[in-house]
Design a protein around this motif. Sequence first.
Motif, PDB file in Angstrom:
ATOM      1  N   LYS A   1      19.449   7.498   0.964  1.00 11.23           N
ATOM      2  CA  LYS A   1      18.530   8.408   0.612  1.00 11.23           C
ATOM      3  C   LYS A   1      17.910   8.002  -0.631  1.00 11.23           C
ATOM      4  O   LYS A   1      16.711   8.189  -1.021  1.00 11.23           O
ATOM      5  CB  LYS A   1      19.131   9.769   0.301  1.00 11.23           C
ATOM      6  N   GLU A   2      18.714   7.404  -1.707  1.00 11.90           N
ATOM      7  CA  GLU A   2      17.966   7.077  -2.882  1.00 11.90           C
ATOM      8  C   GLU A   2      16.988   5.944  -2.630  1.00 11.90           C
ATOM      9  O   GLU A   2      16.042   5.917  -3.529  1.00 11.90           O
ATOM     10  CB  GLU A   2      19.276   6.523  -3.862  1.00 11.90           C
ATOM     11  N   LYS A   3      17.301   4.964  -1.919  1.00  7.73           N
ATOM     12  CA  LYS A   3      16.251   3.959  -1.773  1.00  7.73           C
ATOM     13  C   LYS A   3      14.901   4.581  -0.882  1.00  7.73           C
ATOM     14  O   LYS A   3      13.959   4.011  -1.327  1.00  7.73           O
ATOM     15  CB  LYS A   3      16.851   3.021  -0.884  1.00  7.73           C
ATOM     16  N   SER A   4      15.190   5.798  -0.252  1.00  2.00           N
ATOM     17  CA  SER A   4      14.037   6.286   0.379  1.00  2.00           C
ATOM     18  C   SER A   4      13.153   6.823  -0.745  1.00  2.00           C
ATOM     19  O   SER A   4      11.843   6.910  -0.559  1.00  2.00           O
ATOM     20  CB  SER A   4      14.481   7.099   1.392  1.00  2.00           C
ATOM     21  N   ILE A   5      13.788   7.372  -1.851  1.00  3.25           N
ATOM     22  CA  ILE A   5      13.243   8.410  -2.720  1.00  3.25           C
ATOM     23  C   ILE A   5      12.389   7.243  -3.406  1.00  3.25           C
ATOM     24  O   ILE A   5      11.245   7.266  -3.801  1.00  3.25           O
ATOM     25  CB  ILE A   5      14.131   9.053  -3.514  1.00  3.25           C
ATOM     26  N   GLN A   6      13.050   6.261  -4.022  1.00  6.24           N
ATOM     27  CA  GLN A   6      12.350   4.964  -4.628  1.00  6.24           C
ATOM     28  C   GLN A   6      11.219   4.789  -4.059  1.00  6.24           C
ATOM     29  O   GLN A   6      10.231   4.464  -4.608  1.00  6.24           O
ATOM     30  CB  GLN A   6      13.378   4.126  -4.941  1.00  6.24           C
TER      31      GLN A   6
ATOM     32  N   GLU B   1      12.906  11.327 -14.473  1.00  5.47           N
ATOM     33  CA  GLU B   1      13.833  10.593 -13.491  1.00  5.47           C
ATOM     34  C   GLU B   1      13.057   9.348 -13.275  1.00  5.47           C
ATOM     35  O   GLU B   1      13.610   8.303 -13.126  1.00  5.47           O
ATOM     36  CB  GLU B   1      13.693  11.506 -12.429  1.00  5.47           C
ATOM     37  N   ARG B   2      11.620   9.369 -13.375  1.00  5.21           N
ATOM     38  CA  ARG B   2      11.012   8.258 -13.084  1.00  5.21           C
ATOM     39  C   ARG B   2      11.207   7.226 -14.221  1.00  5.21           C
ATOM     40  O   ARG B   2      11.304   6.011 -14.109  1.00  5.21           O
ATOM     41  CB  ARG B   2       9.583   8.452 -12.799  1.00  5.21           C
TER      42      ARG B   2
ATOM     43  N   THR C   1       1.018  -1.261   0.137  1.00  4.13           N
ATOM     44  CA  THR C   1      -0.112  -0.044  -0.032  1.00  4.13           C
ATOM     45  C   THR C   1       0.767   1.154  -0.002  1.00  4.13           C
ATOM     46  O   THR C   1       2.085   1.173   0.159  1.00  4.13           O
ATOM     47  CB  THR C   1      -1.063   0.149   1.441  1.00  4.13           C
ATOM     48  N   ALA C   2       0.108   2.414  -0.284  1.00  2.00           N
ATOM     49  CA  ALA C   2       1.126   3.508  -0.224  1.00  2.00           C
ATOM     50  C   ALA C   2       1.653   3.661   1.166  1.00  2.00           C
ATOM     51  O   ALA C   2       2.812   4.234   1.194  1.00  2.00           O
ATOM     52  CB  ALA C   2       0.261   4.721  -0.605  1.00  2.00           C
TER      53      ALA C   2
ATOM     54  N   GLU D   1       2.629   6.367  -6.568  1.00  2.00           N
ATOM     55  CA  GLU D   1       2.270   5.786  -7.749  1.00  2.00           C
ATOM     56  C   GLU D   1       0.789   5.194  -7.156  1.00  2.00           C
ATOM     57  O   GLU D   1      -0.182   5.071  -7.926  1.00  2.00           O
ATOM     58  CB  GLU D   1       2.982   4.589  -8.359  1.00  2.00           C
ATOM     59  N   LEU D   2       0.744   4.648  -6.009  1.00  3.11           N
ATOM     60  CA  LEU D   2      -0.557   3.912  -5.372  1.00  3.11           C
ATOM     61  C   LEU D   2      -1.404   5.301  -4.919  1.00  3.11           C
ATOM     62  O   LEU D   2      -2.564   4.865  -4.948  1.00  3.11           O
ATOM     63  CB  LEU D   2      -0.110   3.040  -4.292  1.00  3.11           C
TER      64      LEU D   2
END
Length: 299
Positions: A46-51, A85-86, A32-33, A58-59
């Motif tokens: 940080k990058e994984k948090s952004i992903q 970027e997406r 879920t979101a 998206e949800l």
Amino acid sequence: MVDYTPIYTALENDDKATARRLLRSILKQAPTAEAWYLAARAMEEKEKSIQCLRKALELDALHTQANRLLFQLEGAKSLSELERERAQSSPITEPLPPLPRKPRMTSTDRQSARRRARRRMWNIVAIIGAILLALASGWFLMFALGVGFVTDIMCTIDIGTCPLESIDGTPIDTLPDAVFYATPDVIRELESGSSMPTSDMLAHGFTHEYEFQARAGEEYAIMVQFASPNAMQVRRNVAILDSAGFDAGDACQGDPLFAGDTGVAFICGIYRTGTWKVRIFGREGESTGTYVVLLERLN
């Protein structure tokens, strides 16, 4: 409906590893979101948090907390930049890195830990004499007659709590696991590494409880030793409870300290952060009289 409370609690305690472990099955079975937002907070990078935040949006594009956190991490960006970027970012197939496994103690390690616990208990036995000598002379006669004698007098003249006789109508003498159901009469804090063990006297039908703070992954030695000549089967009258109040027996291996089961030493692997408890129940002929309790962190 998914309960996210344990995950929020882990994050509030800065225990991101536990949060990731709790989220793993949720993200695989019913993402879920909200789950992706919590995953973002549980990430170390940080990058994984952004992903994770992008997956959340998206949800649910209107998820307020995810939008706010993404703005904090990325700053204000144009819609075209975000779309570019997406499109360039690779899909997330495994958002949560595997948790590092804490190496289990080998039999040699456990034997070494028990030896350390026993050596410390020998020091405790030596201290017991000093504790008894330090007692006020006015109480000496009462102690000599027995702690039960003292509590009986106090209960009779209505200046103290009376001993527990039964639980839900069942006499405590017939309840081998009464320690799990008895309400503590005394609650104290217990500190690890104290040079002087905590001591007290316990009467039949009374319960003492000691609390200590522990974090997941830590390991502790917990020792309870009675000095009473009639002490025996102490093990069944001592319980270790985790921070949720459940029996932690599966994580705490308990062994008698001396012949006759006059004391017990536990080696506990902490699996849940919070306030853990050592509960001692006074049972006539088993666990009454003077005792000491000691806590020592092993790692």
